[in-house]
Design a protein around this motif. Structure first.
Motif, PDB file in Angstrom:
ATOM      1  N   PRO A   1      65.587  57.055  33.882  1.00  0.00           N
ATOM      2  CA  PRO A   1      64.300  57.647  34.276  1.00  0.00           C
ATOM      3  C   PRO A   1      63.171  57.339  33.313  1.00  0.00           C
ATOM      4  N   LEU A   2      63.435  57.411  32.009  1.00  0.00           N
ATOM      5  CA  LEU A   2      62.377  57.210  31.036  1.00  0.00           C
ATOM      6  C   LEU A   2      61.906  55.759  30.995  1.00  0.00           C
ATOM      7  N   LEU A   3      62.762  54.827  31.452  1.00  0.00           N
ATOM      8  CA  LEU A   3      62.416  53.413  31.403  1.00  0.00           C
ATOM      9  C   LEU A   3      61.743  52.936  32.685  1.00  0.00           C
ATOM     10  N   HIS A   4      61.703  53.770  33.693  1.00  0.00           N
ATOM     11  CA  HIS A   4      61.089  53.367  34.955  1.00  0.00           C
ATOM     12  C   HIS A   4      59.582  53.173  34.735  1.00  0.00           C
ATOM     13  N   PRO A   5      59.015  52.081  35.248  1.00  0.00           N
ATOM     14  CA  PRO A   5      57.583  51.798  35.015  1.00  0.00           C
ATOM     15  C   PRO A   5      56.665  52.946  35.392  1.00  0.00           C
ATOM     16  N   SER A   6      56.909  53.598  36.522  1.00  0.00           N
ATOM     17  CA  SER A   6      56.031  54.691  36.947  1.00  0.00           C
ATOM     18  C   SER A   6      56.083  55.858  35.969  1.00  0.00           C
ATOM     19  N   VAL A   7      57.257  56.108  35.398  1.00  0.00           N
ATOM     20  CA  VAL A   7      57.402  57.197  34.437  1.00  0.00           C
ATOM     21  C   VAL A   7      56.650  56.865  33.154  1.00  0.00           C
ATOM     22  N   ARG A   8      56.760  55.608  32.709  1.00  0.00           N
ATOM     23  CA  ARG A   8      56.054  55.202  31.492  1.00  0.00           C
ATOM     24  C   ARG A   8      54.537  55.354  31.670  1.00  0.00           C
ATOM     25  N   VAL A   9      54.050  55.015  32.853  1.00  0.00           N
ATOM     26  CA  VAL A   9      52.612  55.151  33.127  1.00  0.00           C
ATOM     27  C   VAL A   9      52.214  56.623  33.109  1.00  0.00           C
ATOM     28  N   GLU A  10      53.023  57.465  33.752  1.00  0.00           N
ATOM     29  CA  GLU A  10      52.733  58.901  33.781  1.00  0.00           C
ATOM     30  C   GLU A  10      52.671  59.477  32.368  1.00  0.00           C
ATOM     31  N   VAL A  11      53.676  59.166  31.562  1.00  0.00           N
ATOM     32  CA  VAL A  11      53.733  59.696  30.200  1.00  0.00           C
ATOM     33  C   VAL A  11      52.547  59.203  29.380  1.00  0.00           C
ATOM     34  N   ALA A  12      52.213  57.911  29.513  1.00  0.00           N
ATOM     35  CA  ALA A  12      51.089  57.346  28.757  1.00  0.00           C
ATOM     36  C   ALA A  12      49.767  57.999  29.162  1.00  0.00           C
ATOM     37  N   GLU A  13      49.563  58.168  30.473  1.00  0.00           N
ATOM     38  CA  GLU A  13      48.314  58.757  30.959  1.00  0.00           C
ATOM     39  C   GLU A  13      48.185  60.216  30.520  1.00  0.00           C
ATOM     40  N   LEU A  14      49.270  60.967  30.652  1.00  0.00           N
ATOM     41  CA  LEU A  14      49.228  62.387  30.300  1.00  0.00           C
ATOM     42  C   LEU A  14      49.111  62.589  28.790  1.00  0.00           C
ATOM     43  N   THR A  15      49.779  61.731  28.026  1.00  0.00           N
ATOM     44  CA  THR A  15      49.670  61.811  26.570  1.00  0.00           C
ATOM     45  C   THR A  15      48.242  61.507  26.136  1.00  0.00           C
ATOM     46  N   GLY A  16      47.651  60.481  26.746  1.00  0.00           N
ATOM     47  CA  GLY A  16      46.258  60.145  26.448  1.00  0.00           C
ATOM     48  C   GLY A  16      45.322  61.276  26.812  1.00  0.00           C
ATOM     49  N   ARG A  17      45.589  61.924  27.933  1.00  0.00           N
ATOM     50  CA  ARG A  17      44.758  63.067  28.355  1.00  0.00           C
ATOM     51  C   ARG A  17      44.823  64.178  27.315  1.00  0.00           C
ATOM     52  N   ASN A  18      46.027  64.474  26.810  1.00  0.00           N
ATOM     53  CA  ASN A  18      46.183  65.536  25.818  1.00  0.00           C
ATOM     54  C   ASN A  18      45.461  65.201  24.515  1.00  0.00           C
ATOM     55  N   LEU A  19      45.559  63.940  24.079  1.00  0.00           N
ATOM     56  CA  LEU A  19      44.906  63.531  22.835  1.00  0.00           C
ATOM     57  C   LEU A  19      43.387  63.556  22.978  1.00  0.00           C
ATOM     58  N   ARG A  20      42.892  63.125  24.131  1.00  0.00           N
ATOM     59  CA  ARG A  20      41.439  63.172  24.352  1.00  0.00           C
ATOM     60  C   ARG A  20      40.936  64.608  24.359  1.00  0.00           C
ATOM     61  N   LYS A  21      41.724  65.503  24.927  1.00  0.00           N
ATOM     62  CA  LYS A  21      41.340  66.911  24.964  1.00  0.00           C
ATOM     63  C   LYS A  21      41.260  67.478  23.549  1.00  0.00           C
ATOM     64  N   ILE A  22      42.208  67.092  22.697  1.00  0.00           N
ATOM     65  CA  ILE A  22      42.194  67.544  21.301  1.00  0.00           C
ATOM     66  C   ILE A  22      40.950  67.041  20.595  1.00  0.00           C
ATOM     67  N   MET A  23      40.629  65.762  20.783  1.00  0.00           N
ATOM     68  CA  MET A  23      39.489  65.163  20.087  1.00  0.00           C
ATOM     69  C   MET A  23      38.161  65.726  20.572  1.00  0.00           C
TER      70      MET A  23
ATOM     71  N   HIS B   1      56.524  63.165  38.062  1.00  0.00           N
ATOM     72  CA  HIS B   1      57.718  63.871  37.634  1.00  0.00           C
ATOM     73  C   HIS B   1      57.322  65.092  36.793  1.00  0.00           C
ATOM     74  N   ALA B   2      57.976  66.215  37.062  1.00  0.00           N
ATOM     75  CA  ALA B   2      57.615  67.453  36.368  1.00  0.00           C
ATOM     76  C   ALA B   2      57.815  67.330  34.859  1.00  0.00           C
ATOM     77  N   TRP B   3      58.927  66.720  34.439  1.00  0.00           N
ATOM     78  CA  TRP B   3      59.247  66.697  33.011  1.00  0.00           C
ATOM     79  C   TRP B   3      58.336  65.761  32.215  1.00  0.00           C
ATOM     80  N   THR B   4      57.634  64.827  32.900  1.00  0.00           N
ATOM     81  CA  THR B   4      56.735  63.944  32.148  1.00  0.00           C
ATOM     82  C   THR B   4      55.531  64.713  31.602  1.00  0.00           C
ATOM     83  N   VAL B   5      55.138  65.797  32.269  1.00  0.00           N
ATOM     84  CA  VAL B   5      54.048  66.648  31.764  1.00  0.00           C
ATOM     85  C   VAL B   5      54.448  67.241  30.423  1.00  0.00           C
TER      86      VAL B   5
END
Length: 265
Positions: free
Chosen positions: A5-27, A108-112
């Motif tokens: 699951p973690l290696l699936h391209p769609s999951v990697r995109v989700e994690v990257a986008e959501l992680t970026g969203r969290n970091l931008r919110k912090i900044m 995916h719920a767990w990617t959040v």
């Protein structure tokens, strides 16, 4: 064979986008950034001065200055403290309805939750780097080991930080209230920090507290980081720290994802 699951391209995109969203919110919240950096700086300053006389005790390692003893512990406790914001952040998203928006999307719920964790690990590492620069430039800290051991000092606390982030995410999902999660975070991190080998040698603690400190997972991580910084790697402490972090992460991931899926069910 199905892709992990973690290696699936769609999951990697989700994690990257959501992680970026969290970091931008912090900044976008300069007060959060300021106080996140100010707290460990204040602790480093106070502890390096208040407990400096500890280096004169017979239990203290010979030939080691207190700042060289202290800073590896501060790097570890900074990551432990920064993990508490994971619970506050996820609880805030729940309270403001952001999680409901995520749950309505085809992700995916767990990617959040994973993205929340990764963004807070990055923030914690930046805090640790600031502490290291201050230690080198202002307080006179020096590494006693090799360059590889110096890098290891910075990285050895990451598994425990990752695991603690999951624990606090779990707490945040269960509690839902940012104010309550802050109190819960203090109840967890304060015993971890002060009933440990972080600030004074365990041998100098009261007998009952020595027992607690010797089984405190943060003590293992601090001992591993300190050993690397002083040029005397402690393999036993490293493996104990890694084992505890792995078990804690597995339990917390299962608990957090289960609690997340049950929201409003």
């Amino acid at each position: 064979m199905s892709t992990l699951p973690l290696l699936h391209p769609s999951v990697r995109v989700e994690v990257a986008e959501l992680t970026g969203r969290n970091l931008r919110k912090i900044m976008r919240e300069p007060t959060l950034v300021f106080f996140s950096l100010a707290m460990p700086v204040i602790m480093l300053t106070l502890f390096s001065q208040v407990f400096r006389s500890v280096s004169q005790s017979s239990d203290f390692p010979a030939g080691v200055s207190y700042i060289d003893y202290l800073l590896p512990a501060v790097l570890c406790t900074t990551l432990a403290q920064s993990a508490t914001t994971s619970s506050t952040a996820i609880a805030t998203d729940l309270e403001e309805g952001m999680v409901d928006r995520f749950r309505s999307m085809p992700i995916h719920a767990w990617t959040v939750l994973l993205a929340r964790n990764l963004s807070d690990v990055v923030r914690g590492m930046l805090q640790s780097l600031v502490m290291l620069v201050l230690g080198l430039a202002v307080f006179g800290f020096r590494f006693h080991g090799t360059l590889l051991e110096a890098v290891g000092t910075l990285l050895v606390a990451l598994p425990l930080s990752f695991a603690l982030n999951w624990l606090f995410i779990w707490i945040g999902v269960l509690v839902h209230k940012p104010e309550t999660t802050q109190i819960a975070g203090m109840l967890v991190t304060f015993p971890l920090m002060f009933a440990s080998s972080a600030y004074v040698p365990i041998a100098s603690l009261p007998g009952w507290l020595q027992v607690v400190a010797k089984v405190n997972p943060l003590s293992y991580t601090v001992d591993a980081a300190r050993g690397l910084a002083l040029g005397h790697p402690d393999a036993g402490a490293f493996w104990k720290s890694l084992l505890v972090a792995t078990v804690l992460a597995c339990v917390s991931v299962a608990g957090a994802t289960t609690a997340y899926r049950r929201i409003d069910r």
